[in-house]
Design a protein around this motif. Structure first.
Motif, PDB file in Angstrom:
ATOM      1  N   ILE A 279       0.956  -1.230   0.378  1.00  6.42           N
ATOM      2  CA  ILE A 279      -0.422   0.023   0.309  1.00  6.42           C
ATOM      3  C   ILE A 279       1.161   1.387   0.120  1.00  6.42           C
ATOM      4  O   ILE A 279       0.869   2.241  -0.738  1.00  6.42           O
ATOM      5  N   LEU A 280       1.989   1.092   1.131  1.00  5.26           N
ATOM      6  CA  LEU A 280       2.407   2.408   0.869  1.00  5.26           C
ATOM      7  C   LEU A 280       4.301   2.156   0.057  1.00  5.26           C
ATOM      8  O   LEU A 280       4.713   4.224  -0.459  1.00  5.26           O
ATOM      9  N   TYR A 281       4.562   0.880  -0.772  1.00  7.43           N
ATOM     10  CA  TYR A 281       5.041   1.082  -0.993  1.00  7.43           C
ATOM     11  C   TYR A 281       5.702   0.228  -2.350  1.00  7.43           C
ATOM     12  O   TYR A 281       6.805   0.108  -3.113  1.00  7.43           O
ATOM     13  N   GLY A 282       4.701   0.146  -3.278  1.00  5.68           N
ATOM     14  CA  GLY A 282       3.887  -0.342  -3.900  1.00  5.68           C
ATOM     15  C   GLY A 282       4.735  -1.766  -4.770  1.00  5.68           C
ATOM     16  O   GLY A 282       4.262  -2.631  -3.841  1.00  5.68           O
ATOM     17  N   GLN A 283       5.929  -1.747  -5.742  1.00 11.76           N
ATOM     18  CA  GLN A 283       6.652  -3.174  -5.243  1.00 11.76           C
ATOM     19  C   GLN A 283       7.188  -3.718  -4.963  1.00 11.76           C
ATOM     20  O   GLN A 283       8.462  -3.574  -4.685  1.00 11.76           O
ATOM     21  N   VAL A 284       6.766  -4.314  -4.160  1.00 15.50           N
ATOM     22  CA  VAL A 284       7.722  -5.068  -2.937  1.00 15.50           C
ATOM     23  C   VAL A 284       7.438  -5.951  -2.531  1.00 15.50           C
ATOM     24  O   VAL A 284       6.374  -6.599  -2.474  1.00 15.50           O
ATOM     25  N   ASP A 285       8.259  -7.227  -1.967  1.00  6.34           N
ATOM     26  CA  ASP A 285       8.451  -8.335  -1.781  1.00  6.34           C
ATOM     27  C   ASP A 285       7.190  -8.931  -0.704  1.00  6.34           C
ATOM     28  O   ASP A 285       7.079  -8.276   0.065  1.00  6.34           O
ATOM     29  N   PRO A 286       6.144 -10.020  -0.769  1.00  8.92           N
ATOM     30  CA  PRO A 286       5.229  -9.745   0.261  1.00  8.92           C
ATOM     31  C   PRO A 286       6.193 -10.623   1.797  1.00  8.92           C
ATOM     32  O   PRO A 286       5.054 -10.682   2.283  1.00  8.92           O
ATOM     33  N   GLY A 287       7.335 -10.794   1.269  1.00 10.98           N
ATOM     34  CA  GLY A 287       7.565 -11.170   2.795  1.00 10.98           C
ATOM     35  C   GLY A 287       8.033  -9.902   3.617  1.00 10.98           C
ATOM     36  O   GLY A 287       8.706 -10.346   4.381  1.00 10.98           O
ATOM     37  N   GLY A 288       8.049  -8.605   2.618  1.00 10.72           N
ATOM     38  CA  GLY A 288       8.179  -7.890   3.814  1.00 10.72           C
ATOM     39  C   GLY A 288       9.201  -6.588   3.237  1.00 10.72           C
ATOM     40  O   GLY A 288       9.451  -7.161   1.997  1.00 10.72           O
ATOM     41  N   MET A 289       9.798  -6.358   4.298  1.00  8.02           N
ATOM     42  CA  MET A 289      10.831  -5.118   3.420  1.00  8.02           C
ATOM     43  C   MET A 289      12.213  -4.220   4.786  1.00  8.02           C
ATOM     44  O   MET A 289      11.821  -4.926   5.649  1.00  8.02           O
ATOM     45  N   VAL A 290      13.589  -4.221   4.684  1.00  9.71           N
ATOM     46  CA  VAL A 290      14.551  -4.108   5.367  1.00  9.71           C
ATOM     47  C   VAL A 290      14.405  -2.844   5.617  1.00  9.71           C
ATOM     48  O   VAL A 290      14.989  -1.860   4.009  1.00  9.71           O
ATOM     49  N   ASN A 291      14.322  -1.772   6.256  1.00  5.74           N
ATOM     50  CA  ASN A 291      14.664  -0.119   6.197  1.00  5.74           C
ATOM     51  C   ASN A 291      16.025   0.482   7.206  1.00  5.74           C
ATOM     52  O   ASN A 291      15.343  -0.090   8.008  1.00  5.74           O
ATOM     53  N   VAL A 292      16.921   0.816   5.924  1.00 10.45           N
ATOM     54  CA  VAL A 292      17.903   1.623   7.084  1.00 10.45           C
ATOM     55  C   VAL A 292      17.262   2.452   7.313  1.00 10.45           C
ATOM     56  O   VAL A 292      17.910   3.802   6.320  1.00 10.45           O
ATOM     57  N   ILE A 293      17.811   3.625   8.373  1.00  8.09           N
ATOM     58  CA  ILE A 293      17.611   4.728   8.684  1.00  8.09           C
ATOM     59  C   ILE A 293      19.110   4.877   9.107  1.00  8.09           C
ATOM     60  O   ILE A 293      19.502   4.391  10.074  1.00  8.09           O
TER      61      ILE A 293
END
Length: 582
Positions: A279-293
C-alpha cells in the motif's frame, strides 16, 4: 517535551519514572541572596513573529535568560516577537502578549512561566515549578578567598525519555529497544501502536555486536536470513519469511542489489517489516522489507573514531563527526567515513571498501527544514562461486581454502544523492518531500566459473559482466492529525514515482580445466576468447498514489487501513538482436 540548551521546560508532575536530570554547579561565588524581582538589564533583541516555544528559545539565546515551564503551556501559541531594545522585563511582557501567560523571576537569570490563573503567593504551590534549593559548602577557596563549589548532581526521573524527540538519535543512547518506527506507517508511530509486525535493531546493538555488514545485523531478527547458496561477495539475497529479494530501503527509498554488503558506518538503526507493505511502497516482496535509517546531523557536537581488527587480516576504520556549521544552529552537518580491508579463508578472495557519507541540514525556520545528503561507496573484491566437487554423490576431501576458479575481481561503485524538505503548517499538519538518485556500476571483467568434474579435472567457464543500475525517485507525503467523534486519526496522503534503468552487457568465452586433486593455476588455456552474449536495456516507470488512515479507538485499540493506485510500464531492449518489447 520541548528542550533547548537555554530554555528548560519542566513538567511539574513528571518527576517519577525513567529519566535523569543532571544539574551541574561549579565555580559559583556566594555573595548575596538572589533577587526575585524583574530585572532591568536592557538588550537589543531581534525576534520575528513565530511560535511561542521558538520565540522563547531565541529570547533565551539572545538575552541569557533561562526559562522553566511546562511544555504543554506554550503548545499551539504564537508570539508577536520583539525587534527593539527593551529592558528584560518589558521585552518579555511584549513577547508573551495575548498568550495568557505571565512570568516570575526566581533568580537573576531564571524565569518561571505560568498561566495567569495559576499565579499565587502560596509558597507551596510555587514549589511545583521551582527546583528545591541545594546548599553546598566547600573547604576549597580561590585566590581571592571566595569559596569554589564542587560539582553537585541532582537526579530526577521523567515519565518517558522518548518524549524528547532527540533521545532516539542521541549518540549516547544505549537502549537496545527503540519504541518508534516509520517503515510500517510512514509516520513516527510507536511500534506497540502499529498493527503490523515491526522490529527495530538499535545502533547500540550494532555497536555491541561490531556489525560490519547488513546481513550480520539481520541475524537478530527471526524469520529473516540471507541467501548463502552463492559465495559471491556483493549479491546475496535477503529472505523474509521465505521470499528472496535483493531490494532494500534507505529512509523509505527503494534500492536494488548489493543489499547485504551495504556499509554500516552511517546507519542509525534498521527497521524490519514482516508481511505485505505494497500500500505504501508499491512493488515490494510479500515477505516484507528492510529499511535502513541513516544518521542525521545533530546540534550538539559529537566526534567518534573506531578501529576494528578481525580474522583473515580484517581491519576497518570508521569516523563519525557532527555539529553546527553556524553558531545559531540553522546549519548542521554530519560526516561518516569508513575504510575496510580484509582477506578470507578461501584462495583468491579479498575485499577493499571505501565509504563516504556527508549530510547537510538547513533549518530554514522553526517549522521548515531541508536536508542534502550524499553517499559514495567503492568496493573491490575477489569473488568465489563456492564450487564443491562431488565424486559418486559425495563431497571430496579437499582443503576448505581451495578455490577452483581464478582471481575474479568485482568492482562496485555506488553514488547516492538525496534532497528532502519538510514543513509543519501547524501542530497537526505536516508535508514532506524527498528526491533521490542512486547510480550503481558493477564490473566483473574476468569471471572464471567452475561447473563440472570429469576424469579428475574441473571444467571452468569464462564470462564477464558489466551492469549499470540507475534509480531516480521522488515521494511526497501529507500527514494530518485530527479527532472525529472521540476517535483519534492520523491521516496520510502520498504519491511516489520511480524510474529504474538497467543496462547489462554479458560476454562468454571458452572452457578450461584444472586438476581436482592438485590444481595448478591458471589451469589450461581457455578454448576461445570472450565474445558478446547479451546486451540488454530495461527501463521501468512506476507511479503510485496512496491514502492511509490510522485510527485509535477506545481501550487502546489500533486500526489501520489504506488504498493504493499503481501504474507500471516497462520497456525491454535487446541491443544485439535489435528488438524491443514493452
Amino acid at each position: 517535551m520541548y528542550r533547548t540548551p537555554l530554555s528548560i521546560p519542566l513538567d511539574p508532575g513528571s518527576f517519577g519514572l525513567k529519566k535523569t536530570l543532571a544539574l551541574i554547579v561549579c565555580g559559583i561565588t556566594l555573595i548575596a541572596p538572589l533577587s526575585l524581582g524583574a530585572q532591568q538589564n536592557t538588550a537589543k533583541l531581534n525576534i520575528a513573529p513565530q511560535p511561542l516555544y521558538a520565540a522563547l528559545t531565541a529570547f533565551a539565546e539572545q538575552s541569557g535568560i533561562q526559562f522553566v515551564y511546562d511544555a504543554a503551556l506554550v503548545k499551539g501559541l504564537a508570539s508577536p516577537g520583539v525587534t527593539q531594545e527593551y529592558d528584560t522585563g518589558k521585552a518579555l511582557t511584549h513577547l508573551l502578549k495575548n498568550s495568557g501567560i505571565s512570568y516570575r523571576f526566581t533568580g537573576a537569570n531564571t524565569v518561571v512561566l505560568y498561566r495567569n490563573e495559576q499565579q499565587t503567593t502560596n509558597a507551596g504551590q510555587e514549589a511545583d515549578y521551582v527546583l528545591p534549593v541545594v546548599q553546598v559548602t566547600s573547604d576549597a577557596a580561590g585566590k581571592s578567598g571566595e569559596a569554589t563549589l564542587p560539582k553537585v548532581t541532582v537526579e530526577a526521573d521523567a515519565d518517558n525519555p522518548y518524549d524528547d524527540p532527540t533521545w532516539q538519535t542521541d549518540p549516547y543512547n544505549t537502549d537496545y529497544v527503540l519504541p518508534n518506527a516509520t517503515a510500517g506507517t510512514k509516520t513516527n508511530t510507536p511500534v506497540m501502536e502499529t498493527p503490523l509486525n515491526m522490529q527495530v535493531i538499535s545502533k547500540q546493538v550494532l555497536k555491541d555486536q561490531q556489525v560490519v555488514r547488513l546481513d550480520q545485523a539481520l541475524k537478530n531478527v527471526s524469520g529473516v536470513t540471507t541467501d548463502s547458496s552463492n559465495f559471491t561477495q556483493g549479491n546475496q539475497s535477503i529472505l523474509l519469511r521465505g521470499f528472496a529479494s535483493t531490494t532494500y530501503f534507505r529512509n523509505g527509498f527503494r534500492l536494488r542489489d548489493s543489499a547485504t554488503t551495504r556499509p554500516m558506518a552511517n546507519v542509525e538503526n534498521i527497521e524490519i517489516l514482516k508481511g505485505p507493505a505494497a500500500i505504501l511502497y508499491g512493488q515490494v516482496d510479500p515477505g516484507g522489507m528492510v529499511n535502513v535509517i541513516t544518521k542525521q546531523p545533530l546540534a550538539t557536537p559529537y566526534y567518534a573514531l573506531s578501529q576494528q581488527f578481525g580474522s583473515y587480516d580484517l581491519y576497518r576504520t570508521t569516523i563519525d563527526a557532527t555539529g553546527r556549521v553556524t553558531k545559531n544552529k540553522d546549519l548542521l552537518y554530519r560526516m561518516n567515513m569508513s575504510y575496510e580491508n580484509s582477506g578470507s579463508f578461501r584462495d583468491f578472495i579479498d575485499k577493499e571498501d571505501v565509504f563516504l557519507a556527508p549530510v547537510l541540514k538547513w533549518a530554514i525556520s522553526p517549522r521548515t527544514q531541508a536536508t542534502f545528503e550524499m553517499e559514495y561507496n567503492h568496493q573491490h573484491a575477489g569473488q568465489d562461486q563456492g564450487f564443491l566437487p562431488l565424486q559418486n554423490g559425495k563431497p571430496l576431501d579437499i582443503p576448505r581454502s581451495r578455490n577452483y576458479g581464478e582471481y575474479t575481481p568485482n568492482t562496485t561503485e555506488t553514488i547516492f544523492g538525496g534532497f528532502n524538505w519538510s514543513h509543519q503548517f501547524n501542530d497537526d499538519w505536516t508535508i514532506k518531500h524527498q528526491f533521490s538518485v542512486n547510480q550503481q556500476n558493477v564490473i566483473q571483467p574476468h569471471l572464471v566459473f567452475p561447473f563440472d568434474v570429469a576424469e579428475g579435472d574441473v571444467s571452468r567457464l569464462l564470462q564477464s559482466f558489466d551492469t549499470q543500475n540507475d534509480t531516480y525517485a521522488t515521494n511526497i507525503d501529507l500527514i494530518g492529525h485530527f479527532d472525529t467523534l472521540g476517535l483519534k486519526h492520523t491521516l496520510l496522503f502520498g504519491g511516489d514515482y520511480y524510474r529504474l534503468d538497467k543496462e547489462q552487457q554479458v560476454t562468454i568465452g571458452g572452457t578450461s580445466t584444472i586438476n581436482v586433486f592438485n590444481p595448478v593455476h591458471p589451469g589450461t588455456p581457455f578454448t576461445q576468447p570472450l565474445q558478446p552474449l547479451a546486451n540488454t536495456v530495461n527501463d521501468t516507470d512506476q507511479f503510485g498514489l496512496y491514502v492511509q488512515d490510522q485510527i485509535k479507538l477506545p481501550y487502546n485499540i489500533q486500526v489501520m487501513g489504506g488504498i493504493r493506485y499503481q501504474y507500471l510500464h516497462q520497456n525491454n531492449k535487446d541491443q544485439l538482436a535489435g528488438s524491443s518489447s514493452g
